[in-house]
Write a protein that holds these residues in place. Structure first.
Motif, PDB file in Angstrom:
ATOM      1  N   ALA A  28      49.539  56.350  41.698  1.00 48.72           N
ATOM      2  CA  ALA A  28      49.470  55.213  40.403  1.00 48.72           C
ATOM      3  C   ALA A  28      48.127  53.884  40.216  1.00 48.72           C
ATOM      4  O   ALA A  28      48.664  53.001  40.413  1.00 48.72           O
ATOM      5  N   PHE A  29      47.448  54.005  39.886  1.00 45.59           N
ATOM      6  CA  PHE A  29      45.809  53.622  40.435  1.00 45.59           C
ATOM      7  C   PHE A  29      46.539  52.337  39.349  1.00 45.59           C
ATOM      8  O   PHE A  29      46.317  51.204  39.908  1.00 45.59           O
ATOM      9  N   GLY A  30      46.696  52.139  38.087  1.00 44.74           N
ATOM     10  CA  GLY A  30      46.875  50.596  37.654  1.00 44.74           C
ATOM     11  C   GLY A  30      47.825  50.120  38.001  1.00 44.74           C
ATOM     12  O   GLY A  30      47.901  48.317  38.007  1.00 44.74           O
ATOM     13  N   PHE A  50      36.833  43.096  46.097  1.00 46.32           N
ATOM     14  CA  PHE A  50      38.023  43.460  46.455  1.00 46.32           C
ATOM     15  C   PHE A  50      38.242  43.112  44.410  1.00 46.32           C
ATOM     16  O   PHE A  50      37.634  41.846  44.105  1.00 46.32           O
ATOM     17  N   ILE A  51      39.133  43.829  43.763  1.00 43.76           N
ATOM     18  CA  ILE A  51      39.820  43.777  42.262  1.00 43.76           C
ATOM     19  C   ILE A  51      40.816  43.909  42.342  1.00 43.76           C
ATOM     20  O   ILE A  51      41.660  45.277  43.028  1.00 43.76           O
ATOM     21  N   SER A  52      42.327  42.905  41.649  1.00 42.41           N
ATOM     22  CA  SER A  52      43.634  43.677  42.015  1.00 42.41           C
ATOM     23  C   SER A  52      43.928  44.084  41.104  1.00 42.41           C
ATOM     24  O   SER A  52      43.123  44.838  40.279  1.00 42.41           O
ATOM     25  N   ASN A  53      45.338  44.946  41.179  1.00 42.17           N
ATOM     26  CA  ASN A  53      45.004  46.074  39.895  1.00 42.17           C
ATOM     27  C   ASN A  53      44.968  46.199  38.738  1.00 42.17           C
ATOM     28  O   ASN A  53      45.238  46.385  37.802  1.00 42.17           O
ATOM     29  N   LYS A  76      40.920  54.792  32.114  1.00 46.23           N
ATOM     30  CA  LYS A  76      40.343  55.780  32.972  1.00 46.23           C
ATOM     31  C   LYS A  76      40.499  56.126  34.742  1.00 46.23           C
ATOM     32  O   LYS A  76      40.148  57.436  35.376  1.00 46.23           O
ATOM     33  N   LYS A  77      40.887  54.969  35.574  1.00 46.28           N
ATOM     34  CA  LYS A  77      41.459  55.801  36.538  1.00 46.28           C
ATOM     35  C   LYS A  77      40.114  55.590  37.201  1.00 46.28           C
ATOM     36  O   LYS A  77      40.028  55.878  38.650  1.00 46.28           O
ATOM     37  N   LYS A  78      39.517  54.402  36.776  1.00 49.67           N
ATOM     38  CA  LYS A  78      37.512  54.291  37.683  1.00 49.67           C
ATOM     39  C   LYS A  78      37.883  52.789  38.023  1.00 49.67           C
ATOM     40  O   LYS A  78      38.903  51.829  37.441  1.00 49.67           O
ATOM     41  N   VAL A  79      37.042  52.638  39.119  1.00 53.38           N
ATOM     42  CA  VAL A  79      36.512  51.032  39.478  1.00 53.38           C
ATOM     43  C   VAL A  79      35.011  51.215  39.643  1.00 53.38           C
ATOM     44  O   VAL A  79      34.423  52.737  40.472  1.00 53.38           O
ATOM     45  N   TYR A  80      34.455  50.270  39.344  1.00 55.24           N
ATOM     46  CA  TYR A  80      33.039  50.597  39.564  1.00 55.24           C
ATOM     47  C   TYR A  80      31.718  49.068  40.242  1.00 55.24           C
ATOM     48  O   TYR A  80      33.272  48.209  40.538  1.00 55.24           O
TER      49      TYR A  80
END
Length: 116
Positions: A28-30, A50-53, A76-80
């Protein structure tokens, strides 16, 4: 199962920019924070950002603060990782990471080379 797939690396000249992406699946990516790490040649892996949910908390290492920006798209379940003003010392393999159910998960990494 948890999968993280990085993309966007390459060769860039000093002062240039790159945008890395990490596509996540299997959890659950989010609901989970995400990290970008890097491993320079011959050195240990280090935390870059780092990025929180829900992106309410963001942190950067001192070496990239002001030049890199981490962001995420939970739909989109993506981190950049937007990387600007790149320096030769930014060269390395960049990894996406999350801790899920007390285990650390890593992608295979994407190589960033900053050189003229």
């Amino acid at each position: 199962q948890v999968q993280l797939v990085e993309s966007g690396g390459g060769l860039v000249q000093p002062g240039g920019s790159l945008r890395l992406s990490c596509a996540a699946s299997g959890f659950a990516f989010g609901q989970y924070s995400m990290n970008w790490y890097r491993q320079p040649p011959g050195k240990e892996r280090e935390l870059v950002a780092f990025i929180s949910n829900l992106a309410a908390r963001i942190n950067y290492s001192d070496s990239v603060k002001g030049r890199f920006t981490i962001s995420r798209d939970n739909t989109k379940k993506k981190v950049y990782l937007q990387m600007n003003s790149l320096k030769p010392e930014d060269t390395g393999v960049y990894y996406c990471n999350t801790r899920y159910q007390a285990l650390d998960y890593w992608g295979k990494g994407t190589l960033v080379t900053v050189s003229s």
